[in-house]
Structure formats: C-alpha cells, structure tokens
Motif scaffolding. Structure first.
Motif, PDB file in Angstrom:
ATOM      1  N   GLY A   1      -1.637   4.128   4.292  1.00 30.80           N
ATOM      2  CA  GLY A   1      -1.720   2.673   4.431  1.00 30.80           C
ATOM      3  C   GLY A   1      -3.109   2.114   4.202  1.00 30.80           C
TER       4      GLY A   1
ATOM      5  N   PRO B   1       3.170  -0.387  -0.871  1.00 28.17           N
ATOM      6  CA  PRO B   1       4.184  -1.434  -1.028  1.00 28.17           C
ATOM      7  C   PRO B   1       3.973  -2.211  -2.329  1.00 28.17           C
ATOM      8  N   ASP B   2       5.085  -2.615  -2.955  1.00 24.33           N
ATOM      9  CA  ASP B   2       5.040  -3.353  -4.226  1.00 24.33           C
ATOM     10  C   ASP B   2       4.071  -4.524  -4.193  1.00 24.33           C
ATOM     11  N   GLU B   3       4.069  -5.226  -3.055  1.00 26.95           N
ATOM     12  CA  GLU B   3       3.259  -6.444  -3.058  1.00 26.95           C
ATOM     13  C   GLU B   3       1.765  -6.150  -3.053  1.00 26.95           C
ATOM     14  N   ASP B   4       1.367  -4.916  -2.755  1.00 27.92           N
ATOM     15  CA  ASP B   4      -0.058  -4.576  -2.821  1.00 27.92           C
ATOM     16  C   ASP B   4      -0.496  -4.173  -4.236  1.00 27.92           C
TER      17      ASP B   4
ATOM     18  N   LYS C   1      -2.619  -6.664  -6.194  1.00 28.53           N
ATOM     19  CA  LYS C   1      -3.950  -6.767  -5.590  1.00 28.53           C
ATOM     20  C   LYS C   1      -4.824  -5.585  -6.000  1.00 28.53           C
TER      21      LYS C   1
ATOM     22  N   LYS D   1      -2.665   1.632  11.049  1.00 28.12           N
ATOM     23  CA  LYS D   1      -1.773   1.594   9.880  1.00 28.12           C
ATOM     24  C   LYS D   1      -0.547   2.488  10.040  1.00 28.12           C
TER      25      LYS D   1
ATOM     26  N   ILE E   1       9.704  -5.292   4.435  1.00 28.06           N
ATOM     27  CA  ILE E   1       8.872  -4.216   4.969  1.00 28.06           C
ATOM     28  C   ILE E   1       7.864  -4.728   5.993  1.00 28.06           C
TER      29      ILE E   1
END
Lengths: 134, 554
Positions: free
Chosen positions: A66, A96-99, A102, B133, B476
């Motif tokens: 993470g 995760p896809d959304e990272d 970025k 995390k 998520i």
C-alpha cells in the motif's frame, strides 16, 4: 546488434512478499535480459544507488504494502536528482486502479496489476525500455 | 477379495472403459492436482487396503487424530469464525472489531501495519508511506489500550499476526488485560510468533534466526508459567503456500518448523508436555478441494506420530495438531472479482471438511486492497451459511473411507515426510534455511506454476480462460495518508509525556537481560508498562542480536 538491456528488480519498503518480484525477475532473465535483484527491504536511496552502480536501463519494483505512492515517487525523484531520469521505472503489486493515473503522472512508465501475464511484462520491456547507453 | 476385485476391474477396463475411450478420449491425457500430484481415473478398495483403521485413522479425539482432534468436532462446537482485520489507527480498528463482534464473529484477529511488523515506530524514517496501510499501527501501550477499548479480554480470544516483535505486542496485550483487571490465567489467544517461516516464505524478519529462536523459547517458557491459555506459536504453512509452494511442501516445511520449535524447547530443558499443548498450526486452504482435505488429515497424523515417537510426548494434547485455516489469498483474482466469493466458499469447505479449529474467509476485494466492511461481512456470511445451512458440520470427517481421499492423504503424507527427512539430513530446519533449501524449492514451484498458467495448463477462470473485457467494478477501501500524520502525532505525544528516566532504566535492564540468558519477558513487560515504544525495544534487540539480510538468490 542491440545491446542486452539491464533491468534492476527491486523490492522497496518493508513488505516481504517477494513471490511476484522473483517470478518476474526469472521471466525477464529467461526472456534474455540481464537481471539484477536487490533483495528485500530496500529504501528508495538504496534502489537508486543500485540502479546507478549497476548501470541499468530500467528499474522494476513490486509493492504489495500500500506504500506504492510514496515509494515510486521517491525513487523517481531521486533518479532525477542524480541525473538519471532516462532510467525507466515500472512495476506492479496490489495497486488500486485509481492510483495508476497518479503514478503515471509522477513518471512511472507502466504498472502491471494482478493477473498480468509474464509475456505481457517481458514484451512490454522489449518494446518500451530504451537503452540508456549511446 | 482383492483378487476378485482385480479381475473385476480388468473386466471393467476391457468391456466398459476401453470401448468408451475408443469412442471419445478423455479431456486430458493426465489429470493432476493443483500441486501437480497425479490423480488416477478411479480409486477402489485396492488403494486403501493397507490402511489399518485403528492405527492409521483412529476415532475423532483419539491418536493419531487423523479424523479430528475432538471427539464431537462441530457437533459439540462450531469452528471459531475469526476474520483477520486491522487498518489505520488503533481507533479505526477498534471500531471494526466492535462491528465484527456484533455481526456474530467469535474471536478477534489483529493485522498490524508493516512498520510494527518490522519493529519500527510510525515516526521512523523507514515507516514513511506505510503507516496504517496493511494493518493497524501500534507503537506503544497507549495504542494497544485504544485497540481493545470496550473489549473485555477475558471474554474474547485474540490472535495476533506478529512474528519478529511478537514478544513485545504480547507484553502490551498482557498489560492491557492487567489494566482491565483480568488476570493472566483468563487471557486466551495466539501470537503467530513463527519466525522460521519468515525466513522461508513471508520474509518479515528483524534479527538472525538463532537469537530469534531464543526470544520464542522465552515466550514459551513464560506462557507455561504465567499465561497457560495462550497459544505461543501458530506454526504457519499459510505463507509458505502463498509464496508458491505445493501442498506437500506446505505441509513438510511447516511441520519441520514445528519440529524446530519443539526441539528448541526441549533443549532449553522444558518437559515437552509442558509447552507442546500450546503450539498450534495455521494452514492455507487452496483451490484443489480434495488435495486440501487430504493435507489437513495428513497434518494431524504426522504431527501426532512425530510428537509421540520422536519427542516422547505422553500428554495427548501435545500430539494434537490444532489449526487455524485461511482461504488462499493468492488464488483470488483482480479480474471478475465476484468469482472470488465462489473460490473462497470452496476453500472454506475444504478447511471445514478437513477439521479446522478456526477459519478466516478472504473477502472478494483483497487482490485490490484491504477489504471493505461489506466485503468482510459477505465473507463471514459464507462461513455462517456453511455452518448453519449446508449440513456439513453434522457428522465428523465425512470423507474418511473415501478410496480417493484416504489414498491422497497417504500420498501427501509420504511426500511431506520426504521433505522433513531431507531437512533432518541437513541438520535441522535452521541449517536448511541457511542453505536456502525450502526457499529455493518454493521459488521453483511458484515459477513453474506461473509458467503453467501462462501456457494454459492450469486454468484461472477470468484470467486465462473465460476472459471478459468488461470490468466488474468493486468498491475498495482506501487508507488516507492522514493516518500517518495522526499516528506520528500520537506516538510523539506519548513519548513526550512519559517518565523518560524510567523508560531508559527499563531499556537498560532489558539490554542486560538480552545479553545474558535470563528470560526477557519480564523485562519487556516492565518497559511496556512505562510506555517504551515498540521501536525502542526492537532497537535494544537489534543492538544486541544484529539484523538479518536475505540472500539475493532468485
């Protein structure tokens, strides 16, 4: 003849899950690249130093803890500081896809998510990684 | 009978099977388990004729416990449903624990974040980007007090997935109990505390193997005299399997680790029956249904025989392989994530049919992030449906006597014993680890498996077959970077407000104990009571014991 590409496979951060990194390292080696593996628990500084010492063309990092945003950004920042921004940085892990956008924004060349095939990875390196030598 | 049967089978092959095969061949030339163990077309009484029911299986609750460790198994009490959870700050995780207990979960299981696992405080430079995390951040006793706020420690059992710094987290837990007014003889739970499998598979170590073993034996000794209901080590195959081993390797290497701990306890001068009953195991439930059931059954038989014959245990509790099971995280796919619910259900069934004492079912979103509350609830409901609706828990060890399962149990047992034998020949498990034997066996197996997936020899639905380009979106859980800021403030506040002179004195005493041969547990407890941090205590040990680095082989 094209020179053999040299790839540093690195495990940054505190996470010890090295199954993915080792499988990818073996696949890259079997595909004909020169592979250097850092071992575990590397700091961004250690990875960048290894990349320069070993004169690699790309750094591949696996992060499952993470901490990908910090670790990828830090390695890219340090490479720039050392005038080595031509070394491509790519990687994978539990990301995760959304990272992903970025990460691309800070300069990561490619992220492979779970389920990526080894062929995709070695094929991508073959097509996209340029030699940093003349 | 066997001669008649042999003739009967020959006739069947000639008259029934051959014509069918001539018309249409089978789907594959060879059938194998997930671990590449060969599977025959048909198993018959000929495959199980060497089995002696009393000697090899025994009734439930009787040596060699192949059929289960309790005489009533799930008819008496269902397995403990124990979902592994932890994220963010202690306050965040405390809320999740209250939620899970309200949903009918029967035990707690704490996941720590990487800095705690590796013995760094949240304000350490190496912790940057990692705080909260993958688990909860615990730096001092203050965090542990928050984590169990409103949870009476004499009414739940808690499992803590912590290894290199296990003694410190355990000390914090015991001091929280003390402060709640709960005496230690009423405190129950488990510390994973299995450092050997860290060198082999999960790779979260701090110190070298030998001093690490000393800390573990100190804990075994302390528990025996002071915390009799505590399971000091959960000897774990889970991570060995996740690192890519086969089923037989998981079994062989895990039991070899177990032998290593028992040996170390005996060498300390403890009577085996005073500490072995508190050793428990932790296995993976992977996707090959029968192979897993066979593995669990074989585990109980090997451990019982090893404890009795090799270590001369007399107490039957020392011989019982009690174990927790978790479904296989590595089998989950990011593609078509709802398929993971089905995988987990099948895996959970194999764990239950294999006689597990407790179970964690993975959530469907765990290849993407830590699970959301909704996903965890569905995973818990999976267990509750098996428990309450499927009828599976009504009878004990229902696959006993199956020609196939009994044969497979014998075969996996034989393969596991071979690994144990190889390790014995190297001088023991620490020597084998130093040679890299288990690590390289696992590395080879994982690479081979990945190649088989690439070639389509092993099918992963949604990944290399039945691929669907439309993406199933699942929500998520994201951990905010603010957690890091908050937790750094928390730990720095604790450090500023404690009696520093007392902390320094405790750490100095601990150092002397570590350098000598005294049991370090009382010294850790003293330091923890004064709010010495995890990182500070680990630094004392780093200083005395040194740190371990992995060999860089692939």
């Amino acid at each position: 003849m094209r020179k053999k590409l040299r790839i540093l496979v690195a495990k940054p951060g505190l996470d010890g899950h090295d199954r993915g990194a080792k499988v990818v390292a073996r696949a890259l080696r079997d595909a004909g690249f020169e592979v250097i593996y850092t071992g575990l628990h590397q700091t961004p500084e250690m990875i960048v130093n290894a990349a320069l010492d070993e004169d690699v063309d790309a750094v591949s990092m696996s992060v499952l803890s993470g901490a990908h945003m910090f670790l990828f950004s830090e390695v890219i920042k340090l490479l720039k500081e050392k005038d080595a921004a031509d070394i491509a940085v790519f990687g994978g892990g539990i990301i995760p896809d959304e990272d992903i956008p970025k990460l691309m924004e800070v300069g990561v060349a490619k992220i492979f998510t779970p389920g990526s095939s080894l062929k995709d990875i070695t094929g991508w390196v073959d097509t996209h990684v340029q030699s940093t030598k003349q | 009978m066997s001669k008649d049967l042999q003739e009967n089978l020959k006739r069947w092959e000639k008259e029934t099977l051959s014509p069918a095969l001539a018309k249409k061949s089978e789907r594959k030339e060879e059938f194998t388990t997930l671990s590449d163990h060969p599977v025959k077309r048909l198993y018959t009484p000929l495959d199980t004729q060497e089995i002696d029911y009393t000697k090899d299986l025994g009734n439930p609750g009787q040596y060699p416990f192949t059929r289960g460790v309790h005489s009533t198994m799930y008819r008496g009490r269902l397995w403990t449903m124990r979902q592994f959870a932890g994220f963010g700050t202690a306050k965040d995780s405390n809320q999740r624990y209250h939620y899970l207990l309200k949903q009918g979960q029967t035990g707690l299981s704490v996941a720590f974040h990487m800095p705690t696992i590796m013995g760094y405080d949240s304000d350490h430079d190496r912790s940057r980007g990692e705080v909260g995390k993958v688990g909860v951040s615990i730096d001092t006793l203050a965090d542990m007090e928050t984590l169990f706020d409103g949870i009476p420690l004499d009414q739940v059992t808690t499992s803590m997935t912590i290894n290199a710094p296990a003694s410190i987290l355990w000390a914090m837990y015991l001091v929280v109990a003390e402060k709640q007014g709960v005496s230690w003889d009423k405190v129950g739970g488990t510390t994973q505390n299995d450092i050997l499998k860290e060198y082999i598979a999960q790779k979260s170590w701090i110190y070298p193997p030998r001093p690490s073993m000393r800390l573990i034996v100190d804990m075994m000794e302390f528990a025996k005299d002071n915390v009799p209901r505590w399971n000091t080590i959960s000897i774990s195959g889970y991570h060995i399997r996740e690192a890519g081993s086969t089923a037989a390797q998981e079994l062989g290497f895990t039991l070899a680790d177990g032998i290593g701990y028992v040996q170390a306890g005996v060498e300390r001068g403890m009577d085996v029956d005073t500490f072995a009953p508190r050793l428990s195991f932790f296995f993976n439930a992977h996707s090959d249904f029968f192979e897993e059931i066979a593995k669990f059954r074989a585990a109980r038989r090997i451990w019982a025989r090893t404890m009795k014959e090799r270590f001369g245990a007399k107490n039957e509790k020392s011989m019982m392989c009690r174990f927790h099971t978790q479904t296989a995280g590595c089998s989950l796919t990011a593609q078509q994530p709802y398929n993971n619910v089905i995988r987990t259900t099948l895996q959970a069934m194999s764990g239950i049919l294999g006689g597990t004492q407790s179970l964690h079912t993975n959530s469907l979103d765990e290849t993407l992030s830590l699970p959301t509350e909704e996903a965890v609830t569905l995973a818990l409901r999976t267990q509750q449906i098996i428990a309450e609706e499927s009828g599976i828990p009504a009878t004990i060890d229902p696959f006993a006597g199956s020609y196939f399962v009994e044969k497979l149990t014998n075969e996996i047992e034989a393969k596991a014993l071979e690994y144990i034998d190889n390790i014995d020949k190297m001088g023991g498990v620490i020597e084998a680890i130093e040679k890299g034997y288990p690590q390289q066996e696992i590395g080879n197996a994982s690479y081979k498996y990945q190649r088989q997936v690439e070639e389509g020899e092993k099918v992963v639905v949604g990944v290399n077959k039945y691929v669907d380009a439309t993406n199933q979106e699942v929500p998520i859980l994201m951990i905010s970077d603010d957690v890091e800021k908050v937790q750094i403030e928390n730990v720095q506040k604790v450090k500023a407000n404690r009696d520093q002179a007392k902390v320094d004195a405790c750490l100095q005493n601990l150092k002397q104990a570590a350098q000598g041969t005294d049991n370090v547990m009382p010294f850790i407890l003293d330091a923890v009571r004064e709010y010495a941090s995890l990182g500070e205590i680990c630094d004392v040990f780093r200083d005395v014991f040194g740190v371990y680095h992995d060999p860089k082989w692939l």
